[in-house]
Design a protein around this motif. Structure first.
Motif, short mmCIF file in Angstrom:
data_model
loop_
_atom_site.label_atom_id
_atom_site.label_comp_id
_atom_site.label_asym_id
_atom_site.label_seq_id
_atom_site.Cartn_x
_atom_site.Cartn_y
_atom_site.Cartn_z
N GLU A 170 15.39 27.75 30.83
CA GLU A 170 16.70 27.13 30.59
C GLU A 170 17.83 27.97 31.18
O GLU A 170 18.79 27.46 31.75
N TRP A 171 17.72 29.29 30.99
CA TRP A 171 18.75 30.22 31.48
C TRP A 171 18.86 30.16 33.00
O TRP A 171 19.96 30.14 33.56
N ILE A 172 17.73 30.08 33.67
CA ILE A 172 17.74 29.97 35.14
C ILE A 172 18.32 28.64 35.56
O ILE A 172 19.16 28.56 36.48
N ALA A 173 17.90 27.55 34.90
CA ALA A 173 18.39 26.22 35.24
C ALA A 173 19.90 26.11 35.05
O ALA A 173 20.57 25.34 35.76
N ALA A 174 20.44 26.88 34.08
CA ALA A 174 21.89 26.87 33.82
C ALA A 174 22.64 27.84 34.73
O ALA A 174 23.83 28.07 34.53
N ASP A 175 21.95 28.43 35.70
CA ASP A 175 22.53 29.37 36.66
C ASP A 175 22.98 30.67 36.02
O ASP A 175 24.05 31.21 36.29
N PHE A 176 22.14 31.20 35.13
CA PHE A 176 22.28 32.54 34.56
C PHE A 176 23.60 32.76 33.83
O PHE A 176 24.37 33.67 34.16
N PRO A 177 23.90 31.93 32.83
CA PRO A 177 25.15 32.15 32.07
C PRO A 177 25.15 33.51 31.39
O PRO A 177 24.11 34.06 31.03
N ARG B 246 21.15 29.65 22.05
CA ARG B 246 20.06 28.98 22.78
C ARG B 246 18.70 29.41 22.22
O ARG B 246 17.80 28.59 22.02
N LEU B 247 18.56 30.69 21.90
CA LEU B 247 17.30 31.20 21.39
C LEU B 247 17.02 30.64 20.00
O LEU B 247 15.88 30.27 19.67
N SER B 248 18.06 30.55 19.17
CA SER B 248 17.89 29.99 17.82
C SER B 248 17.46 28.53 17.89
O SER B 248 16.59 28.09 17.12
N ARG B 249 18.07 27.80 18.80
CA ARG B 249 17.71 26.38 18.94
C ARG B 249 16.25 26.23 19.37
O ARG B 249 15.50 25.39 18.86
N LEU B 250 15.83 27.04 20.32
CA LEU B 250 14.44 26.96 20.78
C LEU B 250 13.46 27.34 19.67
O LEU B 250 12.42 26.69 19.50
N ALA B 251 13.81 28.37 18.92
CA ALA B 251 12.94 28.81 17.83
C ALA B 251 12.82 27.74 16.76
O ALA B 251 11.76 27.53 16.17
N ALA B 252 13.93 27.04 16.50
CA ALA B 252 13.93 25.99 15.46
C ALA B 252 13.17 24.75 15.92
O ALA B 252 12.59 24.02 15.10
N SER B 253 13.15 24.52 17.26
CA SER B 253 12.53 23.29 17.75
C SER B 253 11.03 23.43 17.96
O SER B 253 10.33 22.45 18.05
N GLU B 254 10.51 24.67 18.00
CA GLU B 254 9.07 24.86 18.17
C GLU B 254 8.48 25.46 16.92
O GLU B 254 8.87 26.55 16.49
#
Length: 381
Positions: free
Chosen positions: A358-365, A372-380
């Motif tokens: 995701e970070w790469i796709a967003a052009d390294f914000p 972003r990490l919390s959302r990913l952890a909650a979704s898996e």
């Protein structure tokens, strides 16, 4: 030279080979080789008597390395071949300059100069060949090749560096007829000679002649049509990258070639990573993603191949990006997931991989990482 002459008298030692050739051409001289009538034992004694370091690097073949001012000078006793097998020779020492010259490969490499700078041309053809930029075997080309089949590759290599115009027809025919002898050589000798050839300012005529003579197919049967190679030569002098342009864009094939040629691990890895092309029209965001995943060197190599494939496309902006942009480090790690209650294990690796994508796709914000990490952890789960 003074130390050798103090032991063996006037004209017991002469500069020989590449240092004489390049000096006559006004080109840089790297290695300095000296031929001498002295035996290796007398050479060592002469050097030590003058307070110079003497290293017996190959006394069985007549070679002693002198060190003067921190620089090595390879000194070899005059020789004549007693027996050859296409890879190495049994030699006997001689005091005859003509015998020593007769066993050398090409006329332009059989030139000698004494300490005063006086030129000696025992074969009678070396200086004329050099001035005409002709690479011609000393004596019978077929005999010279049977003595050491590496001379086939050296014929093309020296033409690439010093030749001009058409290759010597007799030498070319002898190389064509003797090409199967290349199979008897070690892979290391072949690859070293091939890379030296590809490092020449313009190796294209020599490579084309190798291909027509069937020599290229002997050492590189995987070689593809030379269109990419021909265009890429104008973009880089790097011999490894030029070699990549002679190979198909298949990492497995490239890896097999590199292993067969016994290239170094670094060279092999670079060739494999370069097996592909980056289009010069790539958008900057996509280019940065490629640089991050491939590394700057591999991206630059693939971009160079892409420019060679599409020479009509302007690529200056992408070149600057490849040179100037430094990929950032992944801004999160396992410790960040641990703070979110994620136990170390396979799930940690999956989440970090998802974050990185995701970070790469967003052009390294530069921010928003924890959200972003919390959302990913909650979704898996």
């Amino acid at each position: 030279m003074a130390a050798l002459e103090a032991q063996g008298g006037e004209d017991c030692a002469r500069f020989v080979g590449g240092c004489v050739r390049n000096a006559l051409l006004g080109q840089p001289v790297d290695d300095i080789d000296i031929a001498t009538r002295l035996t290796p034992e007398h050479t060592i004694a002469a050097l030590r008597a003058a307070g110079l370091k003497a290293v017996p690097t190959g006394v069985e073949h007549g070679t002693v390395t002198a060190v003067s001012g921190g620089r090595p000078f390879e000194i070899t006793t005059l020789r004549r071949d007693v027996e050859t097998d296409g890879r190495r020779a049994v030699v006997a020492f001689t005091t005859d300059w003509a015998e020593d010259a007769a066993r050398r490969d090409f006329g332009l490499n059989a030139l000698y100069a004494d300490a005063s700078g006086r030129l000696h041309d025992p074969t009678g053809q070396g200086l004329a060949d050099l001035l005409a930029r002709r690479v011609v075997f000393v004596g019978d080309a077929r005999i010279r090749i049977r003595e050491d089949y590496l001379r086939i590759l050296r014929f093309f290599r020296f033409h690439a560096w010093y030749g001009h115009g058409a290759l010597d027809s007799e030498g070319l025919a002898a190389c064509r007829d003797g090409r199967e002898g290349l199979r008897r050589l070690s892979a290391e000798r072949v690859s070293k000679e091939l890379l030296k050839l590809l490092a020449a300012p313009d190796p294209r005529p020599a490579v084309a002649a190798m291909s027509e003579a069937g020599v290229l197919a002997e050492v590189l049967p995987e070689a593809v049509k030379p269109a990419l190679f021909d265009a890429l030569v104008d973009l880089t002098t790097d011999p490894v990258l030029r070699l990549s342009a002679l190979l198909p864009s298949d990492p497995q094939i490239v890896d097999a070639v590199a292993r067969r040629l016994r290239l170094s691990n670094a060279q092999r890895e670079r060739l494999v990573a370069a097996a592909g092309e980056i289009a010069p029209t790539l958008e900057p965001t996509v280019a940065r993603a490629f640089i991050y995943r491939l590394g700057q060197e591999a991206f630059g190599d693939r971009l160079t191949r892409g420019r060679a494939a599409r020479p009509d496309v302007e690529a200056s902006a992408l070149i600057r990006l490849a040179e100037d942009w430094t990929p950032p480090r992944l801004p999160v790690g396992g410790h960040d997931l641990a703070r979110l209650g994620v136990e170390p294990g396979p799930r940690t690796g999956r989440l970090l991989k998802a974050f990185e994508d995701e970070w790469i796709a967003a052009d390294f914000p530069a921010d928003g990482h924890q959200e972003r990490l919390s959302r990913l952890a909650a979704s898996e789960p």
